[in-house]
Enzyme design. Structure first.
Site, PDB file in Angstrom:
ATOM      1  N   THR A 204     -62.386  31.849  15.554  1.00 42.81           N
ATOM      2  CA  THR A 204     -63.344  31.159  16.433  1.00 42.81           C
ATOM      3  C   THR A 204     -64.766  31.475  15.974  1.00 42.81           C
ATOM      4  O   THR A 204     -65.614  30.574  15.870  1.00 42.81           O
ATOM      5  CB  THR A 204     -63.127  31.604  17.901  1.00 42.81           C
ATOM      6  OG1 THR A 204     -61.788  31.252  18.278  1.00 42.81           O
ATOM      7  CG2 THR A 204     -64.116  30.955  18.842  1.00 42.81           C
TER       8      THR A 204
ATOM      9  N   SER B 226     -57.716  33.415  10.254  1.00 42.55           N
ATOM     10  CA  SER B 226     -57.521  34.387  11.330  1.00 42.55           C
ATOM     11  C   SER B 226     -56.443  35.387  10.928  1.00 42.55           C
ATOM     12  O   SER B 226     -55.454  35.018  10.292  1.00 42.55           O
ATOM     13  CB  SER B 226     -57.098  33.646  12.601  1.00 42.55           C
ATOM     14  OG  SER B 226     -56.859  34.565  13.635  1.00 42.55           O
ATOM     15  N   GLY B 227     -56.629  36.644  11.333  1.00 39.80           N
ATOM     16  CA  GLY B 227     -55.659  37.675  10.983  1.00 39.80           C
ATOM     17  C   GLY B 227     -54.392  37.638  11.826  1.00 39.80           C
ATOM     18  O   GLY B 227     -53.296  37.793  11.317  1.00 39.80           O
ATOM     19  N   HIS B 228     -54.562  37.386  13.144  1.00 37.80           N
ATOM     20  CA  HIS B 228     -53.411  37.641  14.019  1.00 37.80           C
ATOM     21  C   HIS B 228     -52.329  36.567  13.951  1.00 37.80           C
ATOM     22  O   HIS B 228     -51.286  36.708  14.585  1.00 37.80           O
ATOM     23  CB  HIS B 228     -53.869  37.888  15.472  1.00 37.80           C
ATOM     24  CG  HIS B 228     -54.411  36.701  16.204  1.00 37.80           C
ATOM     25  ND1 HIS B 228     -53.691  36.044  17.169  1.00 37.80           N
ATOM     26  CD2 HIS B 228     -55.598  36.065  16.126  1.00 37.80           C
ATOM     27  CE1 HIS B 228     -54.430  35.061  17.673  1.00 37.80           C
ATOM     28  NE2 HIS B 228     -55.583  35.053  17.056  1.00 37.80           N
TER      29      HIS B 228
ATOM     30  N   CYS C  33     -53.993  28.217  23.974  1.00 36.47           N
ATOM     31  CA  CYS C  33     -55.384  28.112  24.406  1.00 36.47           C
ATOM     32  C   CYS C  33     -55.555  27.145  25.566  1.00 36.47           C
ATOM     33  O   CYS C  33     -56.563  27.157  26.243  1.00 36.47           O
ATOM     34  CB  CYS C  33     -56.259  27.679  23.244  1.00 36.47           C
ATOM     35  SG  CYS C  33     -56.155  28.840  21.918  1.00 36.47           S
TER      36      CYS C  33
ATOM     37  N   ASN D 151     -52.343  22.957  15.540  1.00 37.33           N
ATOM     38  CA  ASN D 151     -51.691  24.093  16.200  1.00 37.33           C
ATOM     39  C   ASN D 151     -50.714  23.681  17.296  1.00 37.33           C
ATOM     40  O   ASN D 151     -49.910  24.490  17.730  1.00 37.33           O
ATOM     41  CB  ASN D 151     -52.748  25.049  16.781  1.00 37.33           C
ATOM     42  CG  ASN D 151     -53.773  24.329  17.611  1.00 37.33           C
ATOM     43  OD1 ASN D 151     -54.474  23.448  17.118  1.00 37.33           O
ATOM     44  ND2 ASN D 151     -53.881  24.675  18.874  1.00 37.33           N
TER      45      ASN D 151
ATOM     46  N   THR E  45     -71.580  46.446  12.133  1.00 37.88           N
ATOM     47  CA  THR E  45     -70.768  47.345  11.301  1.00 37.88           C
ATOM     48  C   THR E  45     -69.360  46.774  11.138  1.00 37.88           C
ATOM     49  O   THR E  45     -68.733  46.377  12.118  1.00 37.88           O
ATOM     50  CB  THR E  45     -70.715  48.743  11.959  1.00 37.88           C
ATOM     51  OG1 THR E  45     -72.063  49.198  12.108  1.00 37.88           O
ATOM     52  CG2 THR E  45     -69.919  49.722  11.113  1.00 37.88           C
TER      53      THR E  45
HETATM   54  N1  PLP Z   1     -57.730  27.374  14.970  1.00 38.02           N
HETATM   55  C1  PLP Z   1     -56.430  27.149  15.194  1.00 38.02           C
HETATM   56  C2  PLP Z   1     -55.761  25.963  14.585  1.00 38.02           C
HETATM   57  C3  PLP Z   1     -55.700  28.029  16.020  1.00 38.02           C
HETATM   58  O1  PLP Z   1     -54.403  27.799  16.246  1.00 38.02           O
HETATM   59  C4  PLP Z   1     -56.372  29.136  16.593  1.00 38.02           C
HETATM   60  C5  PLP Z   1     -55.668  30.043  17.498  1.00 38.02           C
HETATM   61  O2  PLP Z   1     -54.763  29.629  18.225  1.00 38.02           O
HETATM   62  C6  PLP Z   1     -57.730  29.331  16.294  1.00 38.02           C
HETATM   63  C7  PLP Z   1     -58.381  28.433  15.487  1.00 38.02           C
HETATM   64  C8  PLP Z   1     -58.505  30.482  16.860  1.00 38.02           C
HETATM   65  O3  PLP Z   1     -58.195  31.659  16.181  1.00 38.02           O
HETATM   66  P1  PLP Z   1     -58.753  33.062  16.711  1.00 38.02           P
HETATM   67  O4  PLP Z   1     -57.853  33.478  17.815  1.00 38.02           O
HETATM   68  O5  PLP Z   1     -58.685  33.974  15.531  1.00 38.02           O
HETATM   69  O6  PLP Z   1     -60.137  32.843  17.159  1.00 38.02           O
END
Ligand code: PLP
Length: 394
Positions: A88, A217-219, A340, A167, A255
């Site tokens: 994000t 994104s890492g997670h 989300c 997503n 940092t």
């Molecule tokens: N973009 C997409 C396509 C996603 O699926 C997500 C998270 O669901 C994000 C962005 C946001 O990622 P983050 O949680 O690292 O901000």
């Protein structure tokens, strides 16, 4: 075969254990062992990467090593990778950076109607600031043609932002072709791609995407939450969002979070060289899921022609949220639409032309590299049970 899952569930309950069949990997993934160990190592290397002494230098070296891994995974140069707190932040930086760079002289932004909120909401903000926003919808096949994207761009355009993998449905867009066509005709236009759901799942490089900026994104790739990266092509001089001490080559102050950066690097390193095989495995799982859905009355597959890691299904007559909680009580974790949207009806699902009567009944099933056919059997077995139980309640 029916009751396998139910027996397992009861056995777990009897032993006081909790069954977890996790099929919500597009929301987040369980960190892998390599990432967890690397986070611990990063915590031990507690020096500030900006400090001039040895402890600082050690931490800085660790960060640079992870930068090399992330850069290598997408064919970028190390100096083009900037660590952020999440995708994000990466996308906000790319979008507002593009606006600061060119938005005074040019006014048009081209995007899609199915972007993640981390892209859609900042672009809505640009619209409030006076930009003209063109939002392209997927066609009946869930595609947005590269030609349609090119046609939406004009001399007044400063930014095109288009995701690689959606997503909610897993739809994969031909971003590489769209961006390369744009770059040929309008080399000044900045191209941004949200690659969060494609990173380490589909093979791509920055060159193949013709992208100036890429959000990661890492997670979603078995690293911890709270770490992301933004690729900014060398020679693209957008300003950063966070101003201060000038970390990350003066682009993103603050940092560096050394432990999470280490976790991110280790998770990506663990996936390097396995993307193709994992993709094949995910495709086989998706085919199995589709087959099982077709054998189960009242279950429709809404979209399964994109990334094999994400499948959108609908269970006729059952509200997503009710079914989601029923499944959860039975040890199975899925998502309604995307994590989300938090229960809000998804406009993205409508954009992908899911029939109105099914739009309240959508579930997103998303795989990890640990998902098995047994997990899918359990899901369909539980859905069949829910159909009986919840229909009787009605
Ligand atoms: N973009 C997409 C396509 C996603 O699926 C997500 C998270 O669901 C994000 C962005 C946001 O990622 P983050 O949680 O690292 O901000």
């Amino acid at each position: 075969m029916l009751r396998l899952w139910y027996n397992k569930l009861n056995m777990y309950k009897m032993k006081g254990m909790t069954l977890v069949i996790y099929l919500d990997n597009a929301a987040t993934t369980k960190p892998c062992k390599e990432a967890v160990d690397a986070v611990m190592n990063g915590l031990e290397h507690f020096g500030n990467p900006s400090s001039l002494h040895r402890l600082g230098l050690e931490a800085e070296n660790l960060v640079d090593k992870q930068r090399e891994i992330i850069a290598g995974a997408i064919g970028a140069q190390e100096k083009e990778i900037f660590f952020t707190s999440c995708a994000t932040e990466s996308s906000n930086t790319a979008i507002f950076g593009a606006y600061a760079y060119q938005g005074k002289r040019k006014h048009r932004v081209v995007t899609t109607t199915v972007e993640h909120p981390s892209v859609a909401v900042p672009i809505n903000k640009l619209e409030q600031l006076g930009c003209e926003v063109i939002r392209l919808s997927p066609d009946e096949n869930g595609q947005i043609s590269p030609k349609a994207v090119l046609d939406a761009v004009n001399e007044d355009t400063f930014l095109v932002s288009m995701m690689l993998v959606n997503n909610e449905t897993g739809a994969v867009f031909d971003v590489g072709e769209a961006f390369s066509m744009i770059k040929k005709k309008y080399p000044q236009v900045l191209t941004h791609c949200d690659c969060v759901q494609g990173f380490m799942k589909l093979p791509f490089t920055v060159k193949k995407l013709s992208a100036d900026m890429i959000s990661l994104s890492g997670h979603k790739v078995y690293a911890p939450k709270g770490i992301g990266a933004l690729y900014v092509k060398s020679g693209v001089h957008i300003p950063g969002l966070l101003l201060g001490g000038g970390q990350e080559n003066n682009f993103r102050s603050g940092t560096e979070c050394v432990p999470l950066i280490c976790g991110f690097g280790a998770a990506v390193a663990a996936l390097c060289g396995k993307v193709e095989q994992n993709y094949k495995n995910a495709k086989a799982l998706q085919n199995y899921l589709i087959e099982k859905c077709s054998e189960t009355g009242g279950v429709t597959v809404n979209f399964a022609s994109g990334s094999p890691y994400i499948t959108s299904i609908a269970v006729e007559g059952l509200k997503s949220e009710v079914l989601l909680h029923f499944l959860e009580e039975n040890g199975i974790y899925v998502s309604s639409g995307s994590a989300c949207s938090k229960g809000k009806k998804s406009s993205v699902i409508k954009e992908f032309r899911v029939p109105e009567k099914l739009s309240d009944s959508v579930l997103r099933i998303s795989f990890s590299n640990r998902t098995t056919n047994d997990d899918i059997d359990a899901l369909l077995e539980a859905i069949t049970r829910a159909q009986g139980r919840l229909a009787r309640m009605k």
